[in-house]
Design a protein around this motif. Structure first.
Motif, PDB file in Angstrom:
ATOM      1  N   CYS A  14       0.823  -1.212   0.000  1.00 54.87           N
ATOM      2  CA  CYS A  14       0.000   0.000   0.000  1.00 54.87           C
ATOM      3  C   CYS A  14       0.859   1.265   0.000  1.00 54.87           C
ATOM      4  O   CYS A  14       0.338   2.373  -0.106  1.00 54.87           O
ATOM      5  CB  CYS A  14      -0.962  -0.002   1.179  1.00 54.87           C
ATOM      6  N   MET A  15       2.173   1.127   0.075  1.00 55.04           N
ATOM      7  CA  MET A  15       3.073   2.285   0.066  1.00 55.04           C
ATOM      8  C   MET A  15       3.646   2.592  -1.317  1.00 55.04           C
ATOM      9  O   MET A  15       4.463   3.483  -1.462  1.00 55.04           O
ATOM     10  CB  MET A  15       4.226   2.053   1.046  1.00 55.04           C
ATOM     11  N   TYR A  16       3.201   1.875  -2.335  1.00 55.98           N
ATOM     12  CA  TYR A  16       3.723   2.060  -3.682  1.00 55.98           C
ATOM     13  C   TYR A  16       3.534   3.509  -4.130  1.00 55.98           C
ATOM     14  O   TYR A  16       2.415   3.990  -4.235  1.00 55.98           O
ATOM     15  CB  TYR A  16       3.029   1.092  -4.638  1.00 55.98           C
ATOM     16  N   HIS A  17       4.622   4.206  -4.358  1.00 58.38           N
ATOM     17  CA  HIS A  17       4.643   5.606  -4.805  1.00 58.38           C
ATOM     18  C   HIS A  17       3.967   6.577  -3.832  1.00 58.38           C
ATOM     19  O   HIS A  17       3.534   7.650  -4.238  1.00 58.38           O
ATOM     20  CB  HIS A  17       4.010   5.756  -6.188  1.00 58.38           C
ATOM     21  N   VAL A  18       3.888   6.222  -2.561  1.00 57.81           N
ATOM     22  CA  VAL A  18       3.237   7.092  -1.585  1.00 57.81           C
ATOM     23  C   VAL A  18       4.304   7.899  -0.853  1.00 57.81           C
ATOM     24  O   VAL A  18       5.269   7.351  -0.324  1.00 57.81           O
ATOM     25  CB  VAL A  18       2.416   6.270  -0.565  1.00 57.81           C
ATOM     26  N   LYS A  19       4.105   9.206  -0.843  1.00 53.18           N
ATOM     27  CA  LYS A  19       4.965  10.105  -0.074  1.00 53.18           C
ATOM     28  C   LYS A  19       4.163  11.367   0.210  1.00 53.18           C
ATOM     29  O   LYS A  19       3.211  11.684  -0.511  1.00 53.18           O
ATOM     30  CB  LYS A  19       6.250  10.420  -0.831  1.00 53.18           C
ATOM     31  N   PRO A  20       4.516  12.083   1.255  1.00 50.51           N
ATOM     32  CA  PRO A  20       3.785  13.315   1.566  1.00 50.51           C
ATOM     33  C   PRO A  20       3.990  14.365   0.471  1.00 50.51           C
ATOM     34  O   PRO A  20       5.060  14.456  -0.123  1.00 50.51           O
ATOM     35  CB  PRO A  20       4.415  13.797   2.876  1.00 50.51           C
ATOM     36  N   PHE A  21       2.957  15.156   0.232  1.00 47.62           N
ATOM     37  CA  PHE A  21       3.087  16.278  -0.693  1.00 47.62           C
ATOM     38  C   PHE A  21       4.076  17.276  -0.109  1.00 47.62           C
ATOM     39  O   PHE A  21       4.221  17.363   1.121  1.00 47.62           O
ATOM     40  CB  PHE A  21       1.727  16.950  -0.912  1.00 47.62           C
ATOM     41  N   PRO A  22       4.765  18.044  -0.939  1.00 52.96           N
ATOM     42  CA  PRO A  22       5.713  19.043  -0.429  1.00 52.96           C
ATOM     43  C   PRO A  22       5.045  20.000   0.562  1.00 52.96           C
ATOM     44  O   PRO A  22       3.947  20.497   0.320  1.00 52.96           O
ATOM     45  CB  PRO A  22       6.151  19.793  -1.701  1.00 52.96           C
ATOM     46  N   GLY A  23       5.709  20.211   1.686  1.00 53.04           N
ATOM     47  CA  GLY A  23       5.227  21.129   2.703  1.00 53.04           C
ATOM     48  C   GLY A  23       4.356  20.496   3.771  1.00 53.04           C
ATOM     49  O   GLY A  23       4.082  21.105   4.808  1.00 53.04           O
ATOM     50  N   ILE A  24       3.919  19.263   3.552  1.00 55.36           N
ATOM     51  CA  ILE A  24       3.036  18.596   4.515  1.00 55.36           C
ATOM     52  C   ILE A  24       3.751  18.338   5.845  1.00 55.36           C
ATOM     53  O   ILE A  24       3.209  18.623   6.915  1.00 55.36           O
ATOM     54  CB  ILE A  24       2.475  17.275   3.943  1.00 55.36           C
ATOM     55  N   CYS A  25       4.953  17.805   5.798  1.00 53.16           N
ATOM     56  CA  CYS A  25       5.672  17.479   7.041  1.00 53.16           C
ATOM     57  C   CYS A  25       5.901  18.728   7.884  1.00 53.16           C
ATOM     58  O   CYS A  25       5.714  18.698   9.107  1.00 53.16           O
ATOM     59  CB  CYS A  25       6.991  16.784   6.724  1.00 53.16           C
ATOM     60  N   GLU A  26       6.273  19.827   7.241  1.00 53.34           N
ATOM     61  CA  GLU A  26       6.510  21.071   7.963  1.00 53.34           C
ATOM     62  C   GLU A  26       5.213  21.605   8.583  1.00 53.34           C
ATOM     63  O   GLU A  26       5.203  22.058   9.732  1.00 53.34           O
ATOM     64  CB  GLU A  26       7.118  22.128   7.026  1.00 53.34           C
ATOM     65  N   MET A  27       4.127  21.530   7.819  1.00 53.18           N
ATOM     66  CA  MET A  27       2.839  21.998   8.326  1.00 53.18           C
ATOM     67  C   MET A  27       2.385  21.155   9.514  1.00 53.18           C
ATOM     68  O   MET A  27       1.966  21.681  10.545  1.00 53.18           O
ATOM     69  CB  MET A  27       1.788  21.962   7.210  1.00 53.18           C
ATOM     70  N   VAL A  52       0.033   3.187   6.103  1.00 53.86           N
ATOM     71  CA  VAL A  52       0.557   4.321   5.338  1.00 53.86           C
ATOM     72  C   VAL A  52       0.925   5.474   6.266  1.00 53.86           C
ATOM     73  O   VAL A  52       2.026   6.012   6.214  1.00 53.86           O
ATOM     74  CB  VAL A  52      -0.459   4.784   4.267  1.00 53.86           C
ATOM     75  N   VAL A  53       0.005   5.851   7.132  1.00 54.57           N
ATOM     76  CA  VAL A  53       0.240   6.998   8.011  1.00 54.57           C
ATOM     77  C   VAL A  53       1.418   6.735   8.945  1.00 54.57           C
ATOM     78  O   VAL A  53       2.305   7.590   9.095  1.00 54.57           O
ATOM     79  CB  VAL A  53      -1.037   7.351   8.809  1.00 54.57           C
ATOM     80  N   GLU A  54       1.468   5.546   9.545  1.00 57.78           N
ATOM     81  CA  GLU A  54       2.561   5.253  10.470  1.00 57.78           C
ATOM     82  C   GLU A  54       3.890   5.056   9.746  1.00 57.78           C
ATOM     83  O   GLU A  54       4.940   5.392  10.294  1.00 57.78           O
ATOM     84  CB  GLU A  54       2.214   4.047  11.335  1.00 57.78           C
ATOM     85  N   SER A  55       3.869   4.564   8.512  1.00 62.25           N
ATOM     86  CA  SER A  55       5.101   4.433   7.731  1.00 62.25           C
ATOM     87  C   SER A  55       5.666   5.802   7.376  1.00 62.25           C
ATOM     88  O   SER A  55       6.880   6.006   7.384  1.00 62.25           O
ATOM     89  CB  SER A  55       4.847   3.649   6.449  1.00 62.25           C
ATOM     90  N   LEU A  56       4.795   6.746   7.063  1.00 62.98           N
ATOM     91  CA  LEU A  56       5.239   8.077   6.665  1.00 62.98           C
ATOM     92  C   LEU A  56       5.606   8.965   7.845  1.00 62.98           C
ATOM     93  O   LEU A  56       6.566   9.745   7.772  1.00 62.98           O
ATOM     94  CB  LEU A  56       4.155   8.779   5.842  1.00 62.98           C
TER      95      LEU A  56
END
Length: 159
Positions: A14-27, A52-56
């Motif tokens: 379920c993590m295939y090509h999954v990553k936070p959008f730019p700026g999400i981690c900072e927000m 997904v959420v815990e992996s990211l």
């Protein structure tokens, strides 16, 4: 038949090509720093939503995570899951200080139905027109704009 094949592939990765959008981690980091409670309500199957959420972001980063369950595959299911989310607070929530952030018409409809402040985001899968037609209160282009909106909604007290 395709649905069962898709579910099998999704369950494996379920993590295939999954990553936070730019700026999400900072927000999100800023929200956490300010003591703002954050939750995820996803249309992904519940186990995969948590994965997904815990992996990211790591375990226990979000205060609450709820994915789709068999009882929640339609509009009424969204309301059921939103009810679970609201019960998580363990005290009365004043909806006038709660925002519902999403990128689809369903998100805007859900936020409005719950008497929250629906915030549409343009880094997702829909355009401004769809979000506005479904009564978003705000539409933002960058994650950092959410901080400004929360300050406006809550008058500086965004918990």
């Amino acid at each position: 038949q395709m649905k069962s094949i898709y579910k099998a592939y999704f369950a494996k990765d379920c993590m295939y090509h999954v990553k936070p959008f730019p700026g999400i981690c900072e927000m999100l980091s800023e929200l956490k720093k300010r003591g703002i409670r954050i939750a995820v309500l996803s249309n992904k199957p519940h186990a995969q939503a948590i994965d997904v959420v815990e992996s990211l972001f790591g375990k226990d980063y979000f205060d609450y995570i709820q994915g789709q369950t068999e009882s929640g595959q339609n509009e009424s299911g969204l309301s059921y899951r939103l009810g679970d989310l609201l019960n998580w607070y363990q005290k009365l929530i004043y909806s006038e200080s709660t925002s519902y952030v999403g990128d689809t018409n369903t998100d805007m409809q859900t936020g409005n139905a719950a008497h929250m402040h629906p915030v549409g985001v343009l880094w997702g899968f829909r355009d401004r027109k769809e979000l506005e037609e479904n009564h978003s209160e705000y539409v933002i282009e960058k994650p950092q704009e959410l901080i400004e909106i929360l300050e406006k909604i809550n008058g500086g007290d965004n918990k």
